[in-house]
Design a protein around this motif. Sequence first.
Motif, PDB file in Angstrom:
ATOM      1  N   LEU A 231      -7.762   0.985  10.409  1.00 18.31           N
ATOM      2  CA  LEU A 231      -8.668   1.772  10.221  1.00 18.31           C
ATOM      3  C   LEU A 231      -9.433   1.169   8.471  1.00 18.31           C
ATOM      4  CD1 LEU A 231      -7.078   5.651  11.612  1.00 18.31           C
ATOM      5  CD2 LEU A 231      -8.605   3.883  12.050  1.00 18.31           C
ATOM      6  N   PHE A 232     -10.411   1.276   8.434  1.00 19.61           N
ATOM      7  CA  PHE A 232     -11.119   0.609   7.219  1.00 19.61           C
ATOM      8  C   PHE A 232     -12.032   1.025   7.576  1.00 19.61           C
ATOM      9  CE2 PHE A 232     -13.885  -3.008   8.862  1.00 19.61           C
ATOM     10  CZ  PHE A 232     -13.173  -3.317   9.878  1.00 19.61           C
ATOM     11  N   ARG A 233     -13.035   1.008   6.104  1.00 19.57           N
ATOM     12  CA  ARG A 233     -14.672   1.344   6.495  1.00 19.57           C
ATOM     13  C   ARG A 233     -14.886   0.464   5.031  1.00 19.57           C
ATOM     14  NH1 ARG A 233     -17.743   5.779   5.355  1.00 19.57           N
ATOM     15  NH2 ARG A 233     -18.084   4.780   3.234  1.00 19.57           N
ATOM     16  N   TYR A 234     -15.984  -0.600   4.853  1.00 23.68           N
ATOM     17  CA  TYR A 234     -16.282  -1.626   3.921  1.00 23.68           C
ATOM     18  C   TYR A 234     -17.283  -0.402   3.032  1.00 23.68           C
ATOM     19  CZ  TYR A 234     -13.911  -5.069   5.455  1.00 23.68           C
ATOM     20  OH  TYR A 234     -12.631  -5.554   5.856  1.00 23.68           O
TER      21      TYR A 234
ATOM     22  N   PRO B  24      -7.296  -4.234   8.049  1.00 25.02           N
ATOM     23  CA  PRO B  24      -6.655  -3.548   8.008  1.00 25.02           C
ATOM     24  C   PRO B  24      -7.262  -2.273  10.055  1.00 25.02           C
ATOM     25  CG  PRO B  24      -8.111  -2.902   6.017  1.00 25.02           C
ATOM     26  CD  PRO B  24      -8.447  -4.540   7.043  1.00 25.02           C
TER      27      PRO B  24
ATOM     28  N   LEU C 124       0.742  -0.955   0.059  1.00 23.22           N
ATOM     29  CA  LEU C 124       0.225   0.368   0.430  1.00 23.22           C
ATOM     30  C   LEU C 124       0.912   1.173  -0.082  1.00 23.22           C
ATOM     31  CD1 LEU C 124      -3.255  -0.712   2.428  1.00 23.22           C
ATOM     32  CD2 LEU C 124      -3.309  -0.527   0.286  1.00 23.22           C
TER      33      LEU C 124
ATOM     34  N   HIS D 253     -14.841  -9.197  -1.509  1.00 27.67           N
ATOM     35  CA  HIS D 253     -12.984 -10.112  -1.808  1.00 27.67           C
ATOM     36  C   HIS D 253     -13.372 -11.436  -2.287  1.00 27.67           C
ATOM     37  CE1 HIS D 253     -12.098  -6.272   1.167  1.00 27.67           C
ATOM     38  NE2 HIS D 253     -13.505  -6.460   0.855  1.00 27.67           N
TER      39      HIS D 253
ATOM     40  N   GLY E   8     -10.729   4.745   4.223  1.00 28.61           N
ATOM     41  CA  GLY E   8     -10.464   3.161   4.497  1.00 28.61           C
ATOM     42  C   GLY E   8     -10.996   2.620   3.495  1.00 28.61           C
ATOM     43  N   ILE E   9     -12.140   2.356   1.859  1.00 29.75           N
ATOM     44  CA  ILE E   9     -12.809   1.083   2.024  1.00 29.75           C
ATOM     45  C   ILE E   9     -11.226   1.156   1.072  1.00 29.75           C
ATOM     46  CG2 ILE E   9     -13.712   1.139  -0.262  1.00 29.75           C
ATOM     47  CD1 ILE E   9     -16.101   2.594   0.968  1.00 29.75           C
ATOM     48  N   ALA E  10     -10.292   2.712   0.623  1.00 31.21           N
ATOM     49  CA  ALA E  10      -9.443   1.062  -0.745  1.00 31.21           C
ATOM     50  C   ALA E  10      -8.319   0.663   0.020  1.00 31.21           C
ATOM     51  CB  ALA E  10      -8.336   2.982  -0.648  1.00 31.21           C
ATOM     52  N   HIS E  11      -8.376   1.073   1.641  1.00 26.49           N
ATOM     53  CA  HIS E  11      -7.198  -0.371   2.548  1.00 26.49           C
ATOM     54  C   HIS E  11      -7.991  -1.769   2.767  1.00 26.49           C
ATOM     55  CE1 HIS E  11      -5.970   4.207   3.734  1.00 26.49           C
ATOM     56  NE2 HIS E  11      -4.644   3.407   3.491  1.00 26.49           N
ATOM     57  N   ALA E  12      -9.221  -1.553   2.212  1.00 26.51           N
ATOM     58  CA  ALA E  12      -9.420  -2.177   2.290  1.00 26.51           C
ATOM     59  C   ALA E  12     -10.112  -3.926   1.066  1.00 26.51           C
ATOM     60  CB  ALA E  12     -10.747  -2.580   2.870  1.00 26.51           C
ATOM     61  N   ILE E  13      -9.734  -2.498  -0.014  1.00 30.68           N
ATOM     62  CA  ILE E  13      -9.595  -2.852  -1.597  1.00 30.68           C
ATOM     63  C   ILE E  13      -8.256  -3.941  -2.100  1.00 30.68           C
ATOM     64  CG2 ILE E  13     -10.263  -3.032  -3.872  1.00 30.68           C
ATOM     65  CD1 ILE E  13     -13.377  -3.160  -2.477  1.00 30.68           C
ATOM     66  N   LEU E  14      -7.843  -2.725  -1.153  1.00 28.67           N
ATOM     67  CA  LEU E  14      -6.431  -2.583  -2.841  1.00 28.67           C
ATOM     68  C   LEU E  14      -5.143  -3.393  -2.099  1.00 28.67           C
ATOM     69  CD1 LEU E  14      -5.831   1.160  -3.299  1.00 28.67           C
ATOM     70  CD2 LEU E  14      -6.580  -0.765  -5.303  1.00 28.67           C
ATOM     71  N   PRO E  15      -5.113  -4.216  -0.962  1.00 28.37           N
ATOM     72  CA  PRO E  15      -4.332  -5.231  -0.731  1.00 28.37           C
ATOM     73  C   PRO E  15      -4.650  -6.909  -1.572  1.00 28.37           C
ATOM     74  CG  PRO E  15      -5.385  -4.045   1.466  1.00 28.37           C
ATOM     75  CD  PRO E  15      -6.238  -4.084   0.022  1.00 28.37           C
TER      76      PRO E  15
ATOM     77  N   ARG F 177      -1.181 -11.875  -3.381  1.00 32.02           N
ATOM     78  CA  ARG F 177      -2.193 -11.254  -2.885  1.00 32.02           C
ATOM     79  C   ARG F 177      -3.070 -12.510  -2.485  1.00 32.02           C
ATOM     80  NH1 ARG F 177      -2.684  -6.032  -4.930  1.00 32.02           N
ATOM     81  NH2 ARG F 177      -1.116  -5.464  -5.778  1.00 32.02           N
TER      82      ARG F 177
END
Lengths: 302, 288
Positions: free
Chosen positions: A84-87, A82, A54, A100, B95-102, A75
Amino acid sequence: MLTAAIETLSLVKRYGSALALDGLSMTVPRGEIFGFLGPNGAGKTTAVKLLLGLAKPTAGEGAVLGAPFGDLQTRRRIGYLPELFRYQDWLSAREVLALHCALLGVARADRDQEIQQALTAVGLAARADHRVGGFSKGMQQRLGLGVALLGRPELVILDEPTSALDPVGRHDAREIILAIKRRGATVFLNSHLLTEVEKVCDRVAIVDRGRILQVGRLDELLHGEVVRVRFASAPTEAVKTLLAQYGNAVQKDGWLMLSGVGVERIPDLVERLVHTGARIQAVEQSRSTLEERFLEVLEEDG
Amino acid sequence: MHALTIASLTLLEAVRRRLAITVGILTLIIVALTSWGFYKLATLAGPSGHPLSRVELLGATSFFVIFIAYGFSVILAVGASLLAAPSIAGDIESGIAHAILPRPIRRSELLMGKWLGMSVLLVGFSAIVGAVELTIVAWITGYIPPHPAAAIAFLAAEAIVMLSLTLMCSTRFSAITAGAIALVLFGLAWISGFVGMIGTQFHNRSILNVTTAISLVLPTDGMWRSAVYNLEPAAVVAAARANVGDSVRNVGPFTEAEPPPPAFIIWTGCWTVAILVLAVWSFNRRDL
């Protein structure tokens, strides 16, 4: 022979003039639960971001599951929660998991089963079709754990996975983490909740200001017993000199704590302390906790 | 392949967040009001006390269609920016990008998926609104612009130009800054179109060079003018050509004497591709 799950060599990360990682080198063996501990701002999340691609390191190198950081195919074999995350709050929990699965390339025929397993594991089966926007932080964290479990990853990186969970949730999360290990996968647990870490981790690294201060198996790191001595008056120089012979003494809550002093040496220690004229109020012997060791290591580092 | 997953996710988001239904209702209101206006135009008495003659009605309708198209083009351009500004920047901030991009998805796939999804929304919106409005106008007044499909296509193209520009800004800046940059540039291109007319009137080469350069840097105004040309009846085009520098030329951004040069259309296509390549490059280099 399999390579280590994670290997880093002298990782440096700068954000402008701020140094987030200052030569981070570590090896995380496969099949273990590895605790990555440090105070806020120690560089824990930055390290995780580099491992996942990232963010890019300013200097240094490393590998995750034998591949360069962020490698696209690798990957598939990594699960990540993460910090700090949000779906997408307009999706249901089931839809988030389905998204996912699609990104992971889970075969369509297997998706329903995969999703159901994840929902059951994190206790969200009853809320599977509810919108994520209506979830509490704790439920979102449960969902995050579920997402990290999809595709039976070889490495699961969890960044503060229990910070929003209640005691029941924490217990469940512990069970999930232990289950991941039981099936042979590696868990990289980034946390500042030391009691949680102590309960599950095989190996621990203590990190501060972007570098590792200490790393080792948990039992080695805690190195056995701790002796606490409480004095009736402030310890004299003679007392301090004597204590220094037994190891590094750390003062906490009016107690002086000495790590690594075996039970057999305690009578000798007390006798010599009394001999210096010290007035001892109490002597206790206990196993040092990770919290004590953690604070000790940070204090030693100054 | 992942780009299609993200594109369909973008479309689903528009539905779930009630964007589609809200815009649909607002559009219906606009179409109803303009239809009422055209009905009044067709039935009310003109300056002479009689209803407008057929020629007068068609002439007036053609102008009003262009005015409405102008309003619609601004809605589309601003709407494209509002859609695109938070798309990457907002995902990074939330933080949506941090969940998707990995996940095993390239950043280019995420970006192009969003672009594709939003392009479908904008083109679909342009096509539906354009077709409904022009059908109603034809039904009430009998007027059909010479090239309605081409005009709608240029309006949609203008929106896609804005979408691409804002999306690129969104890979680097916060959502609000990305939107502001894109809208300021849009305004600049619009002003430059006006200034260009002054250059034409005074035969000033340097003004024309500057405005041409601006229209190449951001081809939104050129796309609008291309749409205008395709909406104008042949008589208006002939008058505009015959009166270069005269009053018809002064109507503002609502008259265009020349068809868009093919080179400009090709340039706009290349510009869009280049902006998207730049957006991918910028997003790839960004630390999340």
